[in-house]
Motif scaffolding. Structure first.
Motif, PDB file in Angstrom:
ATOM      1  N   VAL A  33      11.465 -65.453  10.245  1.00 25.53           N
ATOM      2  CA  VAL A  33      10.152 -64.976  10.671  1.00 25.53           C
ATOM      3  C   VAL A  33      10.127 -64.809  12.189  1.00 25.53           C
ATOM      4  CG1 VAL A  33       7.715 -65.622  10.900  1.00 25.53           C
ATOM      5  CG2 VAL A  33       8.878 -65.883   8.700  1.00 25.53           C
ATOM      6  N   TYR A  58      18.384 -61.057   9.320  1.00 20.50           N
ATOM      7  CA  TYR A  58      17.664 -60.253  10.306  1.00 20.50           C
ATOM      8  C   TYR A  58      18.425 -58.962  10.613  1.00 20.50           C
ATOM      9  CZ  TYR A  58      16.749 -58.525  14.988  1.00 20.50           C
ATOM     10  OH  TYR A  58      16.532 -57.706  16.058  1.00 20.50           O
ATOM     11  N   LEU A  99      12.127 -61.649  13.199  1.00 14.92           N
ATOM     12  CA  LEU A  99      11.458 -60.405  12.812  1.00 14.92           C
ATOM     13  C   LEU A  99      10.240 -60.119  13.677  1.00 14.92           C
ATOM     14  CD1 LEU A  99      11.655 -60.715   8.913  1.00 14.92           C
ATOM     15  CD2 LEU A  99      13.004 -59.200  10.374  1.00 14.92           C
ATOM     16  N   LYS A 100       9.490 -61.163  14.014  1.00 14.35           N
ATOM     17  CA  LYS A 100       8.276 -60.972  14.806  1.00 14.35           C
ATOM     18  C   LYS A 100       8.597 -60.727  16.274  1.00 14.35           C
ATOM     19  CE  LYS A 100       4.554 -63.310  13.643  1.00 14.35           C
ATOM     20  NZ  LYS A 100       3.612 -64.400  13.299  1.00 14.35           N
ATOM     21  N   VAL A 131       5.026 -62.630   7.944  1.00 12.06           N
ATOM     22  CA  VAL A 131       5.545 -61.328   8.370  1.00 12.06           C
ATOM     23  C   VAL A 131       4.671 -60.170   7.893  1.00 12.06           C
ATOM     24  CG1 VAL A 131       7.908 -62.156   8.536  1.00 12.06           C
ATOM     25  CG2 VAL A 131       7.132 -61.124   6.398  1.00 12.06           C
TER      26      VAL A 131
END
Length: 246
Positions: A48, A21, A51-52, A92
């Motif tokens: 995920v 990340y 990142l989100k 993503v």
């Protein structure tokens, strides 16, 4: 080699995902080498989420997967493309032109191997390569005996590898016998390598990597020749390390 020992699978997944990340956040156009299998599932779930939650821009990154079975279509539930679509591409929101994986349906695997290798080189190589390891020490699908100077190539899978992967299929009989994989030299070309290992079944391979000699019998030991390797291991996978040292 940097060895990061963690308590369990969850901690391994979280800490390795944090590393990726931060690198993606720092370098949005990063070129990721990715792996499939049961070991990185937790890693993808965590990455995920990171990142989100931070709304990181992933529109410029590129991904290159290690391998794919020969004979499986992309929409086959057991294909590595399907795995990546479920666990990373779709969650993503990556476009098709950001994701690369060997085509296992081609009539000429040798030509496809050369094409895939060319795609990696044209992109500028891989910045960080994620790896798991098989119980026999294979990385990607580079089985014991694979020359360390091998580039992306077709491989016949060992019976032990097919047996280990049979849990993803209805039976071992339908597990593909061949695959296209990045070669060991392709993997070693990555600027940074991160290897995840969890469970006692991986302990011998991890021992060979850390304390063994470089040997074609254990493909994982090729990583001794790489200048930037980070190893995330839980206590079971690390159980054979330094056991005779005071």
């Amino acid at each position: 080699m940097k060895i990061i020992k963690v308590a369990d699978y969850d901690e391994m997944s979280r800490k390795s995902a944090e590393m990726f990340y931060h690198l993606i956040h720092k370098q949005p156009e990063i070129r990721l080498g990715l792996a499939t299998g049961s070991t990185p599932i937790g890693f993808y779930d965590q990455l995920v989420g990171f990142l989100k939650s931070e709304e990181v821009d992933v529109s410029k990154l590129l991904t290159f997967n290690l391998d794919e079975y020969i004979g499986l279509k992309q929409n086959s539930p057991q294909s590595f493309y399907a795995f990546m679509k479920e666990h990373f591409y779709q969650p993503v929101g990556l476009r098709d032109d950001q994701t690369f994986i060997p085509d296992g349906t081609v009539q000429d695997p040798k030509k496809e191997s050369e094409h895939y290798e060319q795609l990696i080189q044209q992109a500028g190589g891989i910045d960080i390569q994620l790896l798991g390891v098989g119980t026999n020490g294979h990385i990607g699908f580079n089985e014991p005996g694979t020359p360390f100077n091998q580039r992306t190539h077709e491989v016949k899978l060992k019976e032990s590898t097919r047996e280990a992967n049979a849990r993803f299929f209805d039976s071992k009989d339908v597990v593909p016998t061949r695959a296209i994989t990045m070669g060991i030299e392709t993997i070693l070309d990555a600027k940074k390598v991160v290897l995840l290992a969890s469970g006692e079944r991986k302990a011998e391979a991890i021992y060979q990597l850390v304390q063994g000699e470089v040997s074609g019998s254990w493909p994982i030991t090729a990583l001794k020749n790489h200048p930037d390797v980070t190893l995330f291991v839980d206590k079971d996978a690390a159980s054979k390390l330094f056991v005779n040292e005071s």
